[in-house]
Scaffold this motif. Structure first.
Motif, PDB file in Angstrom:
ATOM      1  N   ALA A   1      44.192  45.276  42.095  1.00 26.98           N
ATOM      2  CA  ALA A   1      43.782  43.886  42.283  1.00 26.98           C
ATOM      3  C   ALA A   1      44.850  43.050  42.980  1.00 26.98           C
ATOM      4  O   ALA A   1      44.566  41.941  43.438  1.00 26.98           O
ATOM      5  CB  ALA A   1      43.438  43.257  40.934  1.00 26.98           C
TER       6      ALA A   1
ATOM      7  N   ASN B   1      33.628  48.349  35.815  1.00 27.58           N
ATOM      8  CA  ASN B   1      34.857  47.605  36.103  1.00 27.58           C
ATOM      9  C   ASN B   1      35.304  47.889  37.531  1.00 27.58           C
ATOM     10  O   ASN B   1      35.147  49.018  38.036  1.00 27.58           O
ATOM     11  CB  ASN B   1      35.963  47.982  35.122  1.00 27.58           C
TER      12      ASN B   1
ATOM     13  N   TYR C   1      38.594  47.558  40.178  1.00 31.63           N
ATOM     14  CA  TYR C   1      40.040  47.449  40.015  1.00 31.63           C
ATOM     15  C   TYR C   1      40.803  47.095  41.288  1.00 31.63           C
ATOM     16  O   TYR C   1      42.000  46.850  41.227  1.00 31.63           O
ATOM     17  CB  TYR C   1      40.587  48.767  39.457  1.00 31.63           C
TER      18      TYR C   1
ATOM     19  N   ASN D   1      40.905  44.982  45.265  1.00 31.14           N
ATOM     20  CA  ASN D   1      40.343  43.856  46.017  1.00 31.14           C
ATOM     21  C   ASN D   1      39.134  44.288  46.836  1.00 31.14           C
ATOM     22  O   ASN D   1      38.128  43.562  46.927  1.00 31.14           O
ATOM     23  CB  ASN D   1      41.416  43.276  46.946  1.00 31.14           C
TER      24      ASN D   1
ATOM     25  N   GLN E   1      36.170  44.611  44.512  1.00 30.03           N
ATOM     26  CA  GLN E   1      35.692  43.297  44.067  1.00 30.03           C
ATOM     27  C   GLN E   1      34.909  42.582  45.171  1.00 30.03           C
ATOM     28  O   GLN E   1      33.890  41.933  44.892  1.00 30.03           O
ATOM     29  CB  GLN E   1      36.875  42.437  43.623  1.00 30.03           C
TER      30      GLN E   1
ATOM     31  N   ASP F   1      34.811  37.894  34.709  1.00 28.13           N
ATOM     32  CA  ASP F   1      36.191  38.395  34.696  1.00 28.13           C
ATOM     33  C   ASP F   1      36.454  39.251  33.465  1.00 28.13           C
ATOM     34  O   ASP F   1      37.549  39.783  33.287  1.00 28.13           O
ATOM     35  CB  ASP F   1      37.204  37.244  34.784  1.00 28.13           C
TER      36      ASP F   1
ATOM     37  N   SER G   1      36.800  37.479  44.062  1.00 26.17           N
ATOM     38  CA  SER G   1      38.201  37.778  43.739  1.00 26.17           C
ATOM     39  C   SER G   1      38.553  37.430  42.299  1.00 26.17           C
ATOM     40  O   SER G   1      39.552  37.925  41.759  1.00 26.17           O
ATOM     41  CB  SER G   1      39.130  37.015  44.685  1.00 26.17           C
TER      42      SER G   1
ATOM     43  N   SER H   1      35.882  40.817  37.850  1.00 25.14           N
ATOM     44  CA  SER H   1      36.258  42.238  37.909  1.00 25.14           C
ATOM     45  C   SER H   1      35.365  43.128  37.049  1.00 25.14           C
ATOM     46  O   SER H   1      35.601  44.335  36.967  1.00 25.14           O
ATOM     47  CB  SER H   1      37.713  42.406  37.462  1.00 25.14           C
ATOM     48  N   SER H   2      34.359  42.551  36.385  1.00 29.13           N
ATOM     49  CA  SER H   2      33.453  43.334  35.534  1.00 29.13           C
ATOM     50  C   SER H   2      32.004  43.032  35.893  1.00 29.13           C
ATOM     51  O   SER H   2      31.684  41.925  36.332  1.00 29.13           O
ATOM     52  CB  SER H   2      33.674  43.012  34.054  1.00 29.13           C
TER      53      SER H   2
END
Length: 810
Positions: free
Chosen positions: A178, A479, A481, A483, A486, A509, A630, A633-634
């Motif tokens: 990330a 999830n 992990y 960039n 995402q 998040d 950004s 993440s989930s």
């Protein structure tokens, strides 16, 4: 003399095979369980003792109070320990540790040549980390290992995955997460051969690396930002208590005004590094700790099992006293004193305890994988190179021998020589009453353990079935992990929504059941930070509430474009003195600097739900609208289909199209929720397994006593049969006395079990299953059934015996 004692002891053991088997098996089984539990507890208390200067290493912990909310954290703010080294001569050095999970990077894609895979457990650490903590360097050296930017030290298994048998030092590894993509230079490889630590890292990255590392090093906030673990090494002879007394003035000097502005109270404490793993009082820890209550329960179980085995020996030895009475008489006639006989019988007890240990050790070797699987431990036989183990074994033999043999030795040695030679085996000491008391005590322990199992399983079932306030079923969790991953989440989510078996797809998040990373104080109009309520929060998109089945009691759900909008729970509304039914439109303010206070607008109020473990009650909480990839993440996919095989196949195909370079990994939300109670599941498995052994040992002793009782009363049984007694009547006669003892045991064990389970287990839950009469009744019933089966087997055998055989000598 000793040779004679040993020869006599072996002859008696060989002559009385049933007696010997029951005692040796019981002591061996008890010793095995007791030894394993002691090894496990010893391992838990051995964490961090391997460090060279462990007696001088302390962690800085934080107590925070914000408008009545108290937080006990193992973490602290970044600038504190550097200032401590500058201002306190007692501090020789310091280091800080930051888990990248806390900063949003849970997994890291490692690449070396053609090798690439995801790894977790990355830690940002100061360059002084290996100066304070002692690790075994398989490659490289501790000195200067983390001096330069982008230096990294790998744990041995990680290095082996990447480089195989090649040397790792000096090689460059690309890490994508990330924080972006960076190349790191491997400066060392360490293993955990020296001992376990509460700091579990697979990769140790110097704090000087990249924008994130530099940002951490540059933080000057003393009041908030309590997210890293800070350690100090004191100089030789420095007094930690005296240093801790200086910390309030030190903190007030640097952060007094800031704390007043934020309405916070903050205290700093020093915690010895060897106490961290066995202290469970802190909200934030780098790894799971071992609960002292859990370890105490294990030690109590170990003692109970060994005591039950010892009681078997005591009962059977005194019950069969008539078999050895003439031996005692003859020995006394030829000159043996009372204390000579005591030494002989104690010697036999020590011999049995020694044989039990000798049998238990190979059994432990064979059963070690199974026992480790139960406790989730990794105890190895390398422990046998530790002198402390041999001290433990010696102590176990000594204590078991004394405990099991003391009463039989004094009882047998008290026989009067003339009387026993004439055939009178009476003794001034009443063995029958003591035997009954010991049987009661034995079953008290067993019933307490059975009750413990029932209560633990009831609590676990209560947790599973309790309405958490959200829907945990039929939810897939993903999830992301890096960039790149995402940034591709919106496209993936849109494609997944087209599947027939998918109801909702939401991004956030974090997902429910996980530790909530973010919190800050909020206050309504007319308030200030001194009256702010600390609210935990999750950033999410407009689908989060629907996907998780969260209920709104007023207002509306998120809509696209809801910038600076929040949904709050009932608890937060009440704490803010807002009416949950009319809270929509209220502004919640936060002020962290001289800039004007920032605010968010309440759009709805959620019914309280347990977003975290049931160990804790519902806390003030809010959802914050955020659709920036950004920040998220989930992903949670709410499914309408129960055909998971087909659904996963469809999801996997879309994943491969949208994210071909990202491994397809998923979890089920209900399983993630259940993982919060792993410690309790382990406790239940341990108590379950060892209780079965304890009951088995108790039953062996009861079997032996029942056999002895039947043998002693065989002529009475013969006469009763001749006079017309039925088999069932004789079985009832022989069983009645033992069942009365079990009933007395139940009456004693019930309040003990209730008190122990309430204070050692249930007090750790905010939501507890109510103790009910049936839990104790079931434990008592099981004890009665087990005792009846054990005793009746001997009673039936005696009742079916031909009376002619028992009466032919009359």
């Amino acid at each position: 003399m000793i040779k004679s004692y040993l020869k006599t002891a072996f002859r008696f053991l060989l002559k009385n095979k049933t007696f010997s088997f029951i005692n040796i098996f019981g002591l061996a089984a008890g010793t095995l369980c007791c030894l394993y539990i002691l090894l496990y507890v010893q391992q838990q208390y051995s964490y961090d003792k391997q460090h060279k200067d462990a007696n001088r290493i302390y962690r800085l912990t934080t107590d925070l109070v914000l408008t009545g909310d108290r937080h006990h954290s193992g973490a602290s703010s970044p600038p504190i320990t550097p200032a401590m080294r500058s201002e306190f001569p007692e501090v020789e050095n310091y280091t800080r540790v930051v888990e990248t999970d806390i900063l949003g990077a849970k997994e890291h894609l490692l690449r070396y040549k053609e090798q690439s895979y995801y790894e977790n457990g990355a830690l940002y650490v100061d360059s002084t980390f290996f100066d304070i903590f002692t690790y075994n360097f398989v490659e490289g050296h501790a000195a200067h290992a983390l001096d330069d930017p982008y230096d990294i030290v790998l744990l041995k298994p990680v290095a082996e995955k990447l480089f195989g048998r090649e040397s790792a030092v000096g090689k460059m590894v690309n890490i994508d997460d990330a924080y972006g993509k960076h190349d790191f230079k491997v400066t060392g490889v360490v293993d955990q051969s020296l001992g376990k630590s509460h700091i579990e890292g697979n990769m140790f990255i110097t704090m000087k690396s990249g924008q994130t590392g530099n940002a951490i090093a540059g933080i000057t906030e003393w009041a908030g930002n309590n997210f890293l673990f800070a350690y100090v090494k004191l100089r030789q002879g420095a007094n930690p208590l005296a240093l801790e007394k200086k910390l309030p003035a030190f903190l007030n000097k640097h952060a007094g005004d800031r704390l007043k502005t934020l309405g916070m109270t903050k205290q700093l404490h020093l915690q010895h590094v060897t106490e961290i793993h066995t202290t469970s009082a802190y909200e934030i820890e780098p790894t799971k700790t071992a609960s002292p209550s859990f370890l105490l329960i294990l030690v109590i179980i170990a003692v109970m099992i060994q005591v039950i085995a010892c009681i078997n020996f005591m009962n059977l030895s005194t019950a069969r006293a008539s078999k050895r009475a003439k031996e005692v008489g003859v020995r006394k006639v030829i000159g043996a004193g009372k204390y000579d006989l005591i030494k002989q019988f104690l010697g036999e007890s020590f011999l049995l305890a020694f044989i039990g240990v000798v049998i238990a050790l190979p059994l432990l070797y064979v059963l070690l994988p199974y026992l480790n699987n139960i406790t989730r431990a990794d105890i190895h036989l390398t422990f046998f190179a530790d002198y402390r183990l041999w001290l433990m074994l010696g102590s176990l033999i000594l204590v078991t021998g004394l405990l099991a043999g003391s009463y039989p030795a004094f009882y047998l040695s008290a026989f009067e020589a003339i009387k026993v030679i004439k055939g009178n085996f009476s003794n001034k000491v009443s063995a029958t009453g003591i035997r009954k008391s010991l049987v009661v005590f034995q079953f008290v322990l067993s019933i307490v353990m059975i009750t413990g199992i029932i209560i633990i399983y009831s609590q676990l079932n209560y947790i599973k079935s309790k309405d958490l306030g959200f829907d945990k079923n039929q939810k897939l969790v993903f999830n992301f992990y890096t960039n790149d991953a995402q940034n591709k989440m919106p496209a993936l989510a849109n494609d997944l929504r087209q599947l027939a078996g998918v109801k909702y797809v939401t991004s956030a998040d974090n997902y429910l059941s996980q530790f909530v990373l973010h919190d800050h104080g909020v206050y309504p109009e007319g308030g200030n930070m001194a009256t702010a309520i600390d609210a935990q929060n999750i950033a999410c998109d407009q689908y989060f509430v629907k996907a998780n089945g969260i209920k709104l009691i007023s207002g509306r759900d998120f809509m696209p474009g809801d910038s600076n909008k929040v949904l709050i729970n009932q608890t937060l509304a009440k704490r803010l003195n807002l009416n949950p039914q009319t809270a929509q439109g209220a502004r919640l303010y936060s002020k962290f600097s001289v800039a004007p206070a920032a605010y968010v607008t309440v759009e709805g109020v959620m019914k309280d739900f347990n977003y975290n473990s049931l160990h804790d009650g519902v806390k003030p909480f809010m959802l914050v609208y955020d659709n920036a990839p950004s920040d998220l993440s989930s992903m949670v996919v709410s499914a309408s289909s129960t055909d998971y095989k087909r659904l996963l196949s469809s999801v996997g195909a879309i994943w491969q199209k949208d994210m071909p370079s990202v491994p397809f990994q998923y979890a089920f939300l209900d399983e993630e929720v259940q993982k919060q109670y792993e410690s309790e599941v382990i406790i239940s498995q341990i108590i379950n397994s060892f209780t079965i052994i304890a009951i088995l040992i108790s039953c062996l002793g009861l079997f032996g006593l029942a056999a002895f009782s039947a043998e002693q009363r065989k002529k009475e049984i013969g006469i009763r049969k001749v006079l017309g007694s039925s088999v069932s009547g004789i079985v009832g006669l022989l069983s009645k006395d033992f069942l009365v003892l079990v009933g007395i045991s139940f009456a004693i064990a019930t309040p003990i079990a209730g008190y122990a389970m309430t204070h050692l287990f249930l007090q750790g839950f905010a939501y507890r299953v109510p103790l009910s009469w049936w839990m104790f009744a079931l434990a008592g019933l099981l004890a009665v059934v087990v005792a009846l089966i054990t005793v009746s087997s001997q009673a039936i055998r005696a009742a079916l015996m031909n009376p002619v055989k028992s009466l032919k000598t009359e």
